[in-house]
Design a protein around this motif. Structure first.
Motif, PDB file in Angstrom:
ATOM      1  N   PRO A 134       0.836  -1.205   0.000  1.00  0.00           N
ATOM      2  CA  PRO A 134       0.000   0.000   0.000  1.00  0.00           C
ATOM      3  C   PRO A 134       0.868   1.251   0.000  1.00  0.00           C
ATOM      4  O   PRO A 134       2.094   1.177   0.123  1.00  0.00           O
ATOM      5  N   GLU A 135       0.243   2.404  -0.117  1.00  0.00           N
ATOM      6  CA  GLU A 135       0.973   3.664  -0.176  1.00  0.00           C
ATOM      7  C   GLU A 135       1.866   3.853   1.048  1.00  0.00           C
ATOM      8  O   GLU A 135       2.965   4.403   0.959  1.00  0.00           O
ATOM      9  N   ALA A 136       1.416   3.373   2.198  1.00  0.00           N
ATOM     10  CA  ALA A 136       2.190   3.513   3.432  1.00  0.00           C
ATOM     11  C   ALA A 136       3.449   2.654   3.428  1.00  0.00           C
ATOM     12  O   ALA A 136       4.365   2.883   4.222  1.00  0.00           O
ATOM     13  N   GLY A 137       3.505   1.664   2.553  1.00  0.00           N
ATOM     14  CA  GLY A 137       4.710   0.847   2.425  1.00  0.00           C
ATOM     15  C   GLY A 137       4.675  -0.483   3.138  1.00  0.00           C
ATOM     16  O   GLY A 137       5.503  -1.353   2.881  1.00  0.00           O
ATOM     17  N   ARG A 138       3.761  -0.687   4.061  1.00  0.00           N
ATOM     18  CA  ARG A 138       3.665  -1.944   4.791  1.00  0.00           C
ATOM     19  C   ARG A 138       2.197  -2.292   5.015  1.00  0.00           C
ATOM     20  O   ARG A 138       1.370  -1.384   5.167  1.00  0.00           O
ATOM     21  N   LEU A 159       0.899  -8.684  -9.292  1.00  0.00           N
ATOM     22  CA  LEU A 159      -0.178  -8.236  -8.419  1.00  0.00           C
ATOM     23  C   LEU A 159      -0.063  -6.731  -8.234  1.00  0.00           C
ATOM     24  O   LEU A 159       1.006  -6.146  -8.442  1.00  0.00           O
ATOM     25  N   ALA A 160      -1.167  -6.099  -7.876  1.00  0.00           N
ATOM     26  CA  ALA A 160      -1.189  -4.647  -7.696  1.00  0.00           C
ATOM     27  C   ALA A 160      -2.113  -4.305  -6.538  1.00  0.00           C
ATOM     28  O   ALA A 160      -3.097  -5.008  -6.280  1.00  0.00           O
ATOM     29  N   ILE A 215      -7.698  -3.267  -1.967  1.00  0.00           N
ATOM     30  CA  ILE A 215      -7.865  -4.545  -2.655  1.00  0.00           C
ATOM     31  C   ILE A 215      -6.577  -4.892  -3.396  1.00  0.00           C
ATOM     32  O   ILE A 215      -5.963  -4.028  -4.034  1.00  0.00           O
ATOM     33  N   ILE A 216      -6.185  -6.145  -3.292  1.00  0.00           N
ATOM     34  CA  ILE A 216      -5.042  -6.659  -4.048  1.00  0.00           C
ATOM     35  C   ILE A 216      -5.586  -7.478  -5.208  1.00  0.00           C
ATOM     36  O   ILE A 216      -6.409  -8.382  -5.008  1.00  0.00           O
ATOM     37  N   SER A 217      -5.139  -7.161  -6.403  1.00  0.00           N
ATOM     38  CA  SER A 217      -5.533  -7.924  -7.590  1.00  0.00           C
ATOM     39  C   SER A 217      -4.339  -8.712  -8.091  1.00  0.00           C
ATOM     40  O   SER A 217      -3.220  -8.188  -8.168  1.00  0.00           O
ATOM     41  N   VAL A 218      -4.586  -9.974  -8.425  1.00  0.00           N
ATOM     42  CA  VAL A 218      -3.545 -10.886  -8.899  1.00  0.00           C
ATOM     43  C   VAL A 218      -3.921 -11.370 -10.295  1.00  0.00           C
ATOM     44  O   VAL A 218      -5.085 -11.711 -10.544  1.00  0.00           O
ATOM     45  N   ILE A 219      -2.938 -11.404 -11.209  1.00  0.00           N
ATOM     46  CA  ILE A 219      -3.181 -11.943 -12.549  1.00  0.00           C
ATOM     47  C   ILE A 219      -2.359 -13.215 -12.735  1.00  0.00           C
ATOM     48  O   ILE A 219      -1.225 -13.316 -12.277  1.00  0.00           O
ATOM     49  N   PHE A 256      -8.522  -9.694  -3.728  1.00  0.00           N
ATOM     50  CA  PHE A 256      -8.450  -9.985  -2.295  1.00  0.00           C
ATOM     51  C   PHE A 256      -8.618  -8.693  -1.508  1.00  0.00           C
ATOM     52  O   PHE A 256      -7.940  -7.691  -1.784  1.00  0.00           O
ATOM     53  N   ASP A 257      -9.534  -8.695  -0.528  1.00  0.00           N
ATOM     54  CA  ASP A 257      -9.761  -7.541   0.337  1.00  0.00           C
ATOM     55  C   ASP A 257      -8.716  -7.572   1.453  1.00  0.00           C
ATOM     56  O   ASP A 257      -8.790  -8.403   2.366  1.00  0.00           O
ATOM     57  N   ALA A 258      -7.728  -6.658   1.361  1.00  0.00           N
ATOM     58  CA  ALA A 258      -6.630  -6.670   2.331  1.00  0.00           C
ATOM     59  C   ALA A 258      -7.086  -6.212   3.713  1.00  0.00           C
ATOM     60  O   ALA A 258      -6.513  -6.623   4.726  1.00  0.00           O
TER      61      ALA A 258
END
Length: 417
Positions: free
Chosen positions: A238-242, A280-281, A288-292, A303-305
């Protein structure tokens, strides 16, 4: 008149064959006669190193391709007629399939040497007085190909060749070629890589380094920490880095640090397993993390982080995606496809459209052997209409191109020294 049963059966069978032949006639090609006379003029191919100064003051003519276009008519002979009176000419010939090169030169044309290469050993016949060398040269029928650069680099290393004066390249090489004039000079025929251009606006973006830190870059290069190494995808935060999310052994994992222990995130029973999970992004707006993934028809997983639960998956319908990035400004994902296109995906995972740009990325074609290798993966850093496309190799950024969606223009802005 009566016939024995066996003879009668034979006549019936022959009649059937004749009828079948009449209905579907077949025809073979014209016989190609042995050309024994040509062997009397065959040049011995030396395996020693050609003289270092062989190309000095000479026009370099390169003819290259995969195979002869006329193998079924002439057995693979290609006639090269060089008409450059008053000029010294170094002839470079390369192919994959076997070719019998027949070299002719007009009066006053000085063929200082012939360099020939091929996967299947070629032959060279000529009545002119010259020498020929067998070299390990790839075939290259287009300038935007890694093989072309390799070929030029080999000639440069061995004989100091810095440019090609005449290039005739085609997959199937014509039966006869005439060289009467030099090609107009162009950068593509030299050993030099294309020079980066200054962007109109030097857009900034962050890259996630292998150690999990975020490093500032611009289209012109790194803004600091140039010694960092970068993964080719499969790591996001995420933007915060962790925390860090990564793909490892076709599994999504979460960790507090790049080198720390990780916890695997198990897929629901009704989800297809990861097969060739590519990237992934992280969507900071929705957490949300999206995986291809690439295997099978390809899938997009979400995936809802925040809630730590899987949301859904959907088929990519055989659209192969190599990399993925989230653009907060436009609230969309941008992906790089195996066909060299940018694919735009809405924040909730719906395909929006694509744009082919690989053919317009200056110098991109020389990074791989098109037709025999997959197109290289590019890392994406989207920021609204501005998208940075990065080519990484060995953990380092080697190229950056800038694409503007609104103007539909592409520019090479950075090359590593």
């Amino acid at each position: 008149m009566s016939y024995p049963k066996i003879a009668l059966a034979s006549l019936i069978a022959l009649g059937g064959i004749n009828t079948a032949m009449a209905q579907g006639q077949v025809q073979f090609g014209t016989p190609v006669r042995a050309n024994n006379a040509q062997s009397n003029h065959q040049l011995p191919l030396q395996i020693s190193q050609p003289p270092a100064g062989l190309a000095n003051g000479a026009e370099v003519v390169l003819i290259s391709g995969y195979e002869p276009a006329n193998a079924s008519q002439s057995g693979g002979m290609i006639i090269v007629n060089v008409n450059r009176p008053g000029s010294k000419v170094l002839l470079v010939l390369s192919s994959y399939e076997k070719i019998q090169w027949n070299v002719i030169a007009s009066p006053g044309t000085n063929i200082v040497g012939i360099i020939v290469g091929g996967h299947d050993k070629p032959t060279v016949t000529t009545t002119i007085k010259t020498q020929a060398w067998l070299a390990d040269l790839p075939y290259a029928y287009e300038t935007e190909n890694r093989n072309f650069k390799t070929l030029l680099t080999t000639l440069n290393t061995r004989m100091g060749v810095k440019k090609i004066d005449v290039f005739r390249g085609s997959y199937a090489i014509p039966a006869a070629l005439s060289i009467n004039s030099m090609d107009p000079p162009r950068a593509a025929l030299t050993t030099a890589d294309p020079a980066p251009q200054k962007p109109v606006t030097d857009v900034g973006f962050s890259l996630l380094a292998t150690d999990g830190s975020k490093v500032r870059w611009t289209l012109s290069g790194p803004a600091g920490h140039a010694d960092k190494t970068y993964p080719e995808g499969k790591l996001t935060a995420p933007e915060a880095g962790r925390p860090l999310y990564r793909l490892s052994s076709d599994q999504l994992e979460v960790a507090d640090s790049a080198g720390g222990s990780a916890t695997a995130i198990t897929l629901p029973p009704n989800f297809p397993r990861f097969s060739w999970a590519m990237d992934l992004a992280y969507d900071d707006k929705r957490n949300i993390i999206s995986v291809i993934s690439l295997g099978g028809e390809g899938f997009l997983y979400r995936f809802d982080a925040k809630a730590r639960r899987w949301l859904d998956f959907r088929s990519l319908n055989n659209i192969d995606l190599f990399s993925l990035a989230y653009d907060r400004k436009m609230d969309r994902y941008v992906a790089w496809t195996d066909q060299g296109s940018l694919l735009f995906i809405s924040g909730d995972g719906n395909a929006q459209g694509s744009k082919e740009i690989a053919s317009r990325l200056e110098g991109f074609g020389r990074l791989y052997d098109r037709g025999n290798e997959r197109m290289p993966r590019l890392t994406l850093a989207p920021n609204g209409d501005d998208i940075a496309l990065l080519y990484l190799q060995g953990g380092s950024v080697k190229r950056i191109w800038h694409y503007n969606v609104k103007t539909d223009k592409v520019l090479l802005t950075y090359t590593a020294g």
